[in-house]
Design a protein around this motif. Sequence first.
Motif, short mmCIF file in Angstrom:
data_model
loop_
_atom_site.label_atom_id
_atom_site.label_comp_id
_atom_site.label_asym_id
_atom_site.label_seq_id
_atom_site.Cartn_x
_atom_site.Cartn_y
_atom_site.Cartn_z
N UNK A 494 0.83 -1.20 0.00
CA UNK A 494 0.00 0.00 0.00
C UNK A 494 0.87 1.26 0.00
N UNK A 495 0.48 2.25 -0.78
CA UNK A 495 1.23 3.49 -0.90
C UNK A 495 0.53 4.67 -0.22
N UNK A 496 -0.75 4.51 0.08
CA UNK A 496 -1.52 5.61 0.64
C UNK A 496 -2.22 5.15 1.93
N UNK A 497 -2.21 6.05 2.93
CA UNK A 497 -2.77 5.71 4.24
C UNK A 497 -3.57 6.90 4.76
N UNK A 498 -4.43 6.62 5.72
CA UNK A 498 -5.18 7.69 6.36
C UNK A 498 -5.22 7.44 7.86
N UNK A 499 -4.89 8.48 8.62
CA UNK A 499 -5.08 8.44 10.08
C UNK A 499 -6.46 9.00 10.33
N UNK A 500 -7.34 8.19 10.91
CA UNK A 500 -8.74 8.56 11.02
C UNK A 500 -9.21 8.49 12.47
N UNK A 501 -10.00 9.46 12.89
CA UNK A 501 -10.57 9.48 14.23
C UNK A 501 -11.75 8.52 14.30
N UNK A 502 -11.65 7.53 15.20
CA UNK A 502 -12.68 6.49 15.29
C UNK A 502 -13.61 6.66 16.49
N UNK A 503 -13.07 7.09 17.63
CA UNK A 503 -13.84 7.09 18.87
C UNK A 503 -13.65 8.39 19.64
N UNK A 504 -14.57 8.59 20.58
CA UNK A 504 -14.49 9.71 21.51
C UNK A 504 -14.74 9.17 22.90
N UNK A 505 -14.02 9.69 23.89
CA UNK A 505 -14.26 9.19 25.24
C UNK A 505 -14.80 10.28 26.16
N UNK A 506 -15.63 9.85 27.10
CA UNK A 506 -16.25 10.73 28.08
C UNK A 506 -15.79 10.31 29.47
N UNK A 507 -15.88 11.25 30.40
CA UNK A 507 -15.55 10.96 31.79
C UNK A 507 -16.72 10.25 32.45
N UNK A 508 -16.47 9.64 33.59
CA UNK A 508 -17.53 8.88 34.26
C UNK A 508 -18.67 9.78 34.73
N UNK A 509 -18.45 11.08 34.75
CA UNK A 509 -19.51 12.02 35.11
C UNK A 509 -20.43 12.30 33.93
#
Length: 681
Positions: A494-509
Amino acid sequence: MKKILALALLITCTLQAQRHDKACTVFSKINDVLQARHYKPKPVDDSLSVYVFNTVMEELDDSKTLFLQQEYDKLAVHRLMIDDYVLNKNCSFFSDFISSYKTALKRNRDYVEQIRKEPLSYNTKDTIFYSKKTFPYHTDPDKIKKFLRKKITYDILEDIAKLSKNKDSLKQNLDKLGEVARNKVFESYLCRLDNLLSPPEGFDHSIYNKFFSAFCGYFDPHSTYFNYSEKSSFVSSISSENYSLGMYVSLNDDDEIIVDELIPGGPAYKTQKIDKGDQIVKLMVNKTEYSVTCTSLQTITDIVYSDSYKKVQMTLRKKDGTVYTVNLEKTVMKADDHSVYSFILGDERPVGYIKVPSFYSAFDNDNNQGCADDVAKEIVKLKQENIQGLIIDLQYNGGGSMDEVIRMAGMFINFGPIAIVTDKDRSYNVVKDYNRGMLYTGPMVILVNGLSASASEFFAGVMQDYNRALIVGSTTLGKATMQTILPLEDSDKAEDFIKVTLDKFYRVTGKSSQYIGIVPDVPLPTFFDDLLPRESSMPTAIKNDSIDLNISFARLPEKYKEEVIAHSRTRVEENDDFRLINAVNTRVNWLYEGNKAPVPVTFDSVFADVHSMDDIWKDIKEASEKEQDFKVSNTKYASDVMSFDEYMKSANDFKIKTAKTDVYIKEAINILTDMNKFNNQ
């Protein structure tokens, strides 16, 4: 002859069409991945098109001294159409950008050559304007040439001014020094333009990559495109062992390459000449000299980090203008250069200190432990020293493995939920610590700053929500998202790649630190804090929100928290070191945020401009080198190991010096002292 020319033109057009088709394929695959995997995918519409167009144009010509207004207008017909081009897989629009950019670069190169043949006055009535306002494009090409002449003259005078703080001496030799600086500046301008016209990967590839990265950046600032070379550099940067100069470099706001960090015991550190913040001026490898001002960042990065260049001669400039040269030979650096380490602070009532530079993972290597295991080992050593409190230092920790930070958080709470993770489908997964008991139960302080990000914010948020520790320092970056790198082709090649945002995290509150960061319980002033690029300053950053899941967790009682915070506030207000930081920040903010007056293009004015920060840098240097009044010592285990390891001893000396000159560690010790005092009353 006409047939030959027609054939050549046909071949050129065919090759360009093929390259456009490949670019369209990459564009389409990037969009497919983003739409399928991104945490918060966005529609490919006119808003995206405008963002991509504006971002690329800004990157190509941020000072509005390259394109003419009429050239911009010609390209602006695509401003609302890029979304349609991507969806319809029609990339012929690239031809307009490639042609216009190349024409503009060649025109500027011709202007520089013309100016080089003309006499330059070092005492003109011209001025250089610095403004946050956006200047319009020029309609007259002669105005671009006039600006270039003015800017080149300024750069020559600036180069002379940086040679010394003795203005009179420089003025006496202005003609002689000017000739040297003149040749240097013109060579730099021409070299930069030549590199832009003939980049290593090819001119059209350079344009394609800018569009790919801008397209990804529209979704969020942490999603980006990587070509094979960029992906390889990333993999090399996280390699456990390689040849190294023992230094990290970065690009500052003036596009200068500076020393960002020295690795204790490494070749750069051993010279005893190189300091953090020194500017790299030029490099020489294999008898070839590379001037930093006209060499691509990728080439410089390869020389500094690649195994291909073992011996490097490096010329650097200190902030006071001193220029010096060192010869460096790369050595194999151990994997623990930036690993967890600990000290004992104080004497009668010792406090444990653990530095966590990053949340590194052991990956699949059974011989190496991850960050969490290393922290656990340091805690065991410190507990044997009868510590009365613990400082965990996450300053400058940009994050790392979420698995490691989850395991580490579990060491300091009894059991229960740690965080909530959600993906694009908004399915909420509660991350829990199932192991009852704590590895350490005493009072704790967590040190953070504006460059503490991601996993660091995750850990600090858990400790704050459970009332397990006081968070001390400045507000963190504000990144509560997770990324992964994916190939765009199902192939080992592979010659091309992407860094992609998959998840988001929240605090226990149910709250999130995304965009706003972790706000410390005890805020402390830090140099340049208002100028640090935080998530909230990024235009496409995912905004903050909260969720309501009503998760129950055993929050510890707030023992004397308000009293401890009040004592710290009083102490900080009366502390000369923190007063200096506030005073410096006031001066710096005025220089950067205020409307700077135009600078006349004369030697006196340029000299004053160049050295306007000298006193500030002097104050910062003195403050950063001032030793605080607390004792730093090693655990018995570390002392025994260092008696047989010269490298570790050298690295340890540097770490002790770093700790001793850290005013934030000193205040953390004071806070722990107060926590113990109130608890015993």
